[in-house]
Enzyme design. Structure first.
Site, PDB file in Angstrom:
ATOM      1  N   HIS A  74       0.835  -1.205   0.000  1.00 28.87           N
ATOM      2  CA  HIS A  74       0.000   0.000   0.000  1.00 28.87           C
ATOM      3  C   HIS A  74       0.871   1.257   0.000  1.00 28.87           C
ATOM      4  O   HIS A  74       0.688   2.161  -0.832  1.00 28.87           O
ATOM      5  CB  HIS A  74      -0.907  -0.027   1.234  1.00 28.87           C
ATOM      6  CG  HIS A  74      -1.724   1.205   1.449  1.00 28.87           C
ATOM      7  ND1 HIS A  74      -3.073   1.257   1.206  1.00 28.87           N
ATOM      8  CD2 HIS A  74      -1.387   2.446   1.906  1.00 28.87           C
ATOM      9  CE1 HIS A  74      -3.532   2.464   1.483  1.00 28.87           C
ATOM     10  NE2 HIS A  74      -2.525   3.203   1.922  1.00 28.87           N
ATOM     11  N   GLU A  75       1.801   1.316   0.949  1.00 35.68           N
ATOM     12  CA  GLU A  75       2.645   2.513   1.066  1.00 35.68           C
ATOM     13  C   GLU A  75       3.568   2.667  -0.134  1.00 35.68           C
ATOM     14  O   GLU A  75       3.933   3.794  -0.503  1.00 35.68           O
ATOM     15  CB  GLU A  75       3.452   2.460   2.363  1.00 35.68           C
ATOM     16  CG  GLU A  75       2.609   2.434   3.639  1.00 35.68           C
ATOM     17  CD  GLU A  75       1.648   3.611   3.743  1.00 35.68           C
ATOM     18  OE1 GLU A  75       1.962   4.683   3.185  1.00 35.68           O
ATOM     19  OE2 GLU A  75       0.589   3.455   4.377  1.00 35.68           O
ATOM     20  N   HIS A 110       1.842   4.856  -2.683  1.00 34.09           N
ATOM     21  CA  HIS A 110       1.989   6.284  -2.383  1.00 34.09           C
ATOM     22  C   HIS A 110       3.394   6.781  -2.739  1.00 34.09           C
ATOM     23  O   HIS A 110       3.558   7.815  -3.386  1.00 34.09           O
ATOM     24  CB  HIS A 110       1.740   6.533  -0.895  1.00 34.09           C
ATOM     25  CG  HIS A 110       0.331   6.333  -0.455  1.00 34.09           C
ATOM     26  ND1 HIS A 110      -0.746   6.848  -1.129  1.00 34.09           N
ATOM     27  CD2 HIS A 110      -0.180   5.686   0.633  1.00 34.09           C
ATOM     28  CE1 HIS A 110      -1.866   6.538  -0.488  1.00 34.09           C
ATOM     29  NE2 HIS A 110      -1.547   5.819   0.575  1.00 34.09           N
TER      30      HIS A 110
END
Length: 440
Positions: A21-22, A25
């Site tokens: 997920h990170e 980003h």
């Protein structure tokens, strides 16, 4: 041992999901030139980190999430200064202080060299991409796992292979009545038992009609009451034939929800099907995946309505339902239960476990896309508002209204964070004192 393996495996899957997920980003933040100082998996005390360029990569002690730290998430005040109220001013002053303290904390990390590299200075479209990239990574992982399971492994469905041969003819009881389960001396043997059929036999033909599915087979059996038919089957790779006198018997009738609504008289053979994985086509996989996303969305929307039942499970001893909200501890215990269960094959265990991981990632996607700070969707909402304001001002020939002040949403973020903390605490207690159990 399997329970421990399941819990550890789910923890590793959790950490990978957070890191994945990170990474979404981080990838787009760097692509768009935002100075990113940290990439962390977990919260709390740092247990390991390494500095690579301008970014510190590491793991923290509490694996309940992760973050990347981008410079300039919050724009400066209109005059470039923060205004912290030191005197009591009631609710209005308290809210203003939250806003300005948030701004002061964020702006304290900005240096003159960061001009043009701050998050808020990006075009709203780029900010939306950065914030959506994390949840979308979880969506990609969930859909990828689910699609691989559907196409590579398949969906478990009844087959024409026999799982069990009933020894006697027992009529089905009417809905709500007690069903006889044991044979008595007065019960006649089933046609399958008389013909010598055994578990593992695969029925391939019924009275001259080729059979390829359990649905086709049951239809043929039900329509052959009172007739002796030629049954073709394979056993240990060898084809065999048997003359089978199909008898009439009372069979249950179910509705679309699987509830018995009555009985009917139909042909009866006395065999049950062995469920087997049947690989699905790409088109069918898309259909199943769409249904999977829809069910996950409904589950997220239904979380508030299920909190009273969660409370009763903790304090009144009510049994946890399978659709009850669970936290990380509960999901880990479910993972352990799946791998520990003796009611499933090894293949079943890993399919269920991977479905659990896919469902967890789908939940991460849906929750993070909610338009509320501190979730990713809250930052997306701020960028959308700014984009709309800029476009509206341009249409009217007005001056650019400037960046949307996301710090003004921080009081809402505090409320949302408290609600999430409360739900997390509630599910944690429930998962410890009254956990969800898949297998009873």
């Amino acid at each position: 041992m399997w329970t421990v393996i399941g819990i550890v495996a789910f923890l590793l899957a959790l950490l990978f999901s957070i890191a994945w997920h990170e990474a979404g980003h981080l990838t787009f933040a760097k692509l768009f030139g935002v100075r990113t100082t940290q990439y962390m998996v977990g919260f709390g005390r740092t247990i390991w980190s390494r500095q690579v360029g301008e970014t510190e990569y590491g793991f923290k002690a509490i694996p309940l999430g992760g973050y990347i730290r981008m410079i300039g998430m919050v724009p400066p005040g209109k005059d470039g200064r923060q205004k912290i109220t030191t005197t009591a001013m009631g609710a209005t002053g308290f809210v203003r202080n939250i806003v300005e303290e948030t701004r002061a904390g964020d702006r304290s990390q900005v240096t003159p060299a960061d001009d043009g590299r701050q998050f808020y200075q990006l075009h709203p479209g780029k900010r939306i991409i950065i914030m959506a990239a994390g949840p979308v990574m979880n969506l990609i992982l969930a859909v990828g796992i689910f699609a691989v399971l559907l196409v590579g492994v398949g969906v478990k469905a009844p087959s024409t292979t026999i799982a069990q041969v009933s020894q006697c003819v027992i009529p089905a009881a009417a809905a709500g009545q007690t069903q006889q389960t044991a044979c008595t001396a007065a019960d006649a043997p089933t046609p399958a038992a008389q013909a010598g059929l055994l578990p593992g036999d695969t029925i391939t033909g019924f009275d001259g009609t080729p059979v390829t599915s359990w649905t086709d087979l049951t239809g043929l059996i039900e329509g052959a009451a009172g007739r002796t038919v030629q049954l073709e089957y394979t056993r240990d790779g060898q084809t065999a034939m048997a003359a089978v006198p199909v008898v009439a018997n009372q069979k249950p009738v179910f509705d679309e929800n699987g509830n018995q609504v009555g009985v009917k008289t139909a042909g009866f053979l006395g065999v049950t099907s062995q469920a087997e994985y049947q690989p699905q086509s790409i088109g069918t996989a898309f259909t199943y995946t769409g249904e999977f996303i829809g069910r996950a969305a409904q589950a997220v929307v239904a979380i508030p309505s299920r909190i009273p039942a969660l409370w009763d499970a903790i304090f009144n001893g009510q049994q946890r339902s399978l659709d009850s909200p669970v936290g990380i501890v509960g999901a880990g215990r479910i993972g352990g239960e799946i791998l520990e269960s003796d009611q499933t094959t090894t293949q079943d265990k890993w399919v269920l476990f991977l479905q659990l991981v896919a469902g967890f990632n789908m939940s991460l996607f849906l929750l993070n896309m909610l338009p509320l700070l501190p979730l990713d969707g809250g930052h997306i909402l701020g960028a959308v508002i700014e984009w709309v304001r800029k476009g509206w001002a341009r249409l009217r020939g007005k001056a650019d209204p400037g960046p949307f002040d996301v710090a003004k949403l921080m009081p809402v973020a505090y409320v949302v964070a408290l609600l999430f903390i409360g739900l997390t605490a509630l599910t944690l207690v429930a998962d410890v004192v009254n956990p969800v159990k898949l297998f009873g």
